[in-house]
Design an enzyme around this catalytic site. Structure first.
Site, PDB file in Angstrom:
ATOM      1  N   CYS A  85       0.815  -1.213   0.000  1.00  0.00           N
ATOM      2  CA  CYS A  85       0.000   0.000   0.000  1.00  0.00           C
ATOM      3  C   CYS A  85       0.858   1.277   0.000  1.00  0.00           C
ATOM      4  CB  CYS A  85      -0.964  -0.082   1.173  1.00  0.00           C
ATOM      5  SG  CYS A  85      -2.475   0.803   0.871  1.00  0.00           S
ATOM      6  N   HIS A 176      -3.227  -5.507   1.963  1.00  0.00           N
ATOM      7  CA  HIS A 176      -2.500  -5.719   3.228  1.00  0.00           C
ATOM      8  C   HIS A 176      -2.540  -7.175   3.683  1.00  0.00           C
ATOM      9  CE1 HIS A 176      -1.843  -1.482   4.337  1.00  0.00           C
ATOM     10  NE2 HIS A 176      -3.004  -1.254   3.749  1.00  0.00           N
ATOM     11  N   GLU A 178      -0.573  -8.580   5.573  1.00  0.00           N
ATOM     12  CA  GLU A 178      -0.138  -8.627   6.985  1.00  0.00           C
ATOM     13  C   GLU A 178      -1.308  -8.460   7.950  1.00  0.00           C
ATOM     14  OE1 GLU A 178       0.314  -6.184   4.914  1.00  0.00           O
ATOM     15  OE2 GLU A 178      -0.071  -4.257   5.904  1.00  0.00           O
TER      16      GLU A 178
HETATM   17  N1  GLN Z   1      -3.714   6.222   1.129  1.00  0.00           N
HETATM   18  C1  GLN Z   1      -2.396   5.949   1.654  1.00  0.00           C
HETATM   19  C2  GLN Z   1      -1.338   6.764   0.910  1.00  0.00           C
HETATM   20  O1  GLN Z   1      -1.626   7.370  -0.100  1.00  0.00           O
HETATM   21  C3  GLN Z   1      -2.064   4.483   1.605  1.00  0.00           C
HETATM   22  C4  GLN Z   1      -3.017   3.695   2.481  1.00  0.00           C
HETATM   23  C5  GLN Z   1      -2.433   2.462   3.083  1.00  0.00           C
HETATM   24  O2  GLN Z   1      -1.207   2.277   3.151  1.00  0.00           O
HETATM   25  N2  GLN Z   1      -3.306   1.630   3.595  1.00  0.00           N
HETATM   26  O3  GLN Z   1      -0.229   6.800   1.311  1.00  0.00           O
END
Ligand code: GLN
Length: 203
Positions: A85, A176, A178
């Protein structure tokens, strides 16, 4: 599974975000972990994880702590890297919505919050030839991968969008693993990569 003292050691960037969940997931897969907050923490690692969180905040903290350069060196050292992410955003070649600095190690374009805000977060089925049937991914204000360039393999899809990509020893997920119960197949894949290359360490 309890990590053996001789198990490979994976550093988890611990400036912000869900680094503790990553540590638990890696330990469940039999690896040792170390929280990375300074350049000294990078030495001797067999793998590196960039967690989920807020990529803009991570960028600021990487500067405050003088870690931007040393982390970039470690990311290029040949040890396996796993990013989820916000971590995936830090590795992307092009970041949109809005544009921001990144390491550019993965030839992908990511659109931040590309599935909408919190309302559109949730656990979705993944389509994949390499993950077991029925594998799902938990997406939280996730980046949408809008383009994938040469040398980057798409390992799983959420509907029509790439959700798990790999280039060489760099693996990145928009979701995710994890945060899901048990050892998620994507964490298991990364653990396998680390074991296979355990002779390579960050110097
Ligand atoms: N929206 C976050 C970003 O732009 C990422 C979200 C996440 O890591 N769950 O950094």
């Amino acid at each position: 599974m309890v990590s053996e003292p001789s198990a490979p050691l994976v550093g988890v960037l611990a400036l912000q975000g869900d680094f503790a969940d990553h540590e638990a997931a890696l330990q469940a897969a039999g690896l040792r972990t170390r929280q990375v907050r300074t350049a000294a923490d990078l030495r001797g690692l067999h793998g590196l994880v960039l967690p989920g969180g807020e990529s803009t905040t991570m960028l600021k903290l990487l500067d405050v702590d003088g870690l931007w350069g040393p982390l970039g060196y470690a990311l290029r050292s040949g040890v396996p890297v796993f990013a989820t992410c916000a971590g995936m955003i830090l590795l992307a070649e092009t970041v949109e919505n809005p544009s921001q600095r990144s390491y550019g190690l993965l030839p992908i374009t990511v659109v931040r919050n590309g599935y909408g805000r919190q309302y559109h977060s949730g656990t979705f089925p993944l389509r994949s030839d390499v993950l077991p049937a029925g594998t799902t991914g938990t997406f939280i204000r996730a980046p949408r991968v809008a383009a994938v360039g040469e040398g980057c393999e798409v390992l799983a899809w959420r509907d029509g969008d790439p959700a798990l990509v790999q280039k060489g020893v760099i693996l990145a997920a928009g979701f995710h693993p994890e945060l899901q119960h048990g050892v998620h197949p994507v964490v298991a894949r990364f653990a396998g990569m680390v074991r296979e290359r355990a002779g390579v360490v960050v110097g």
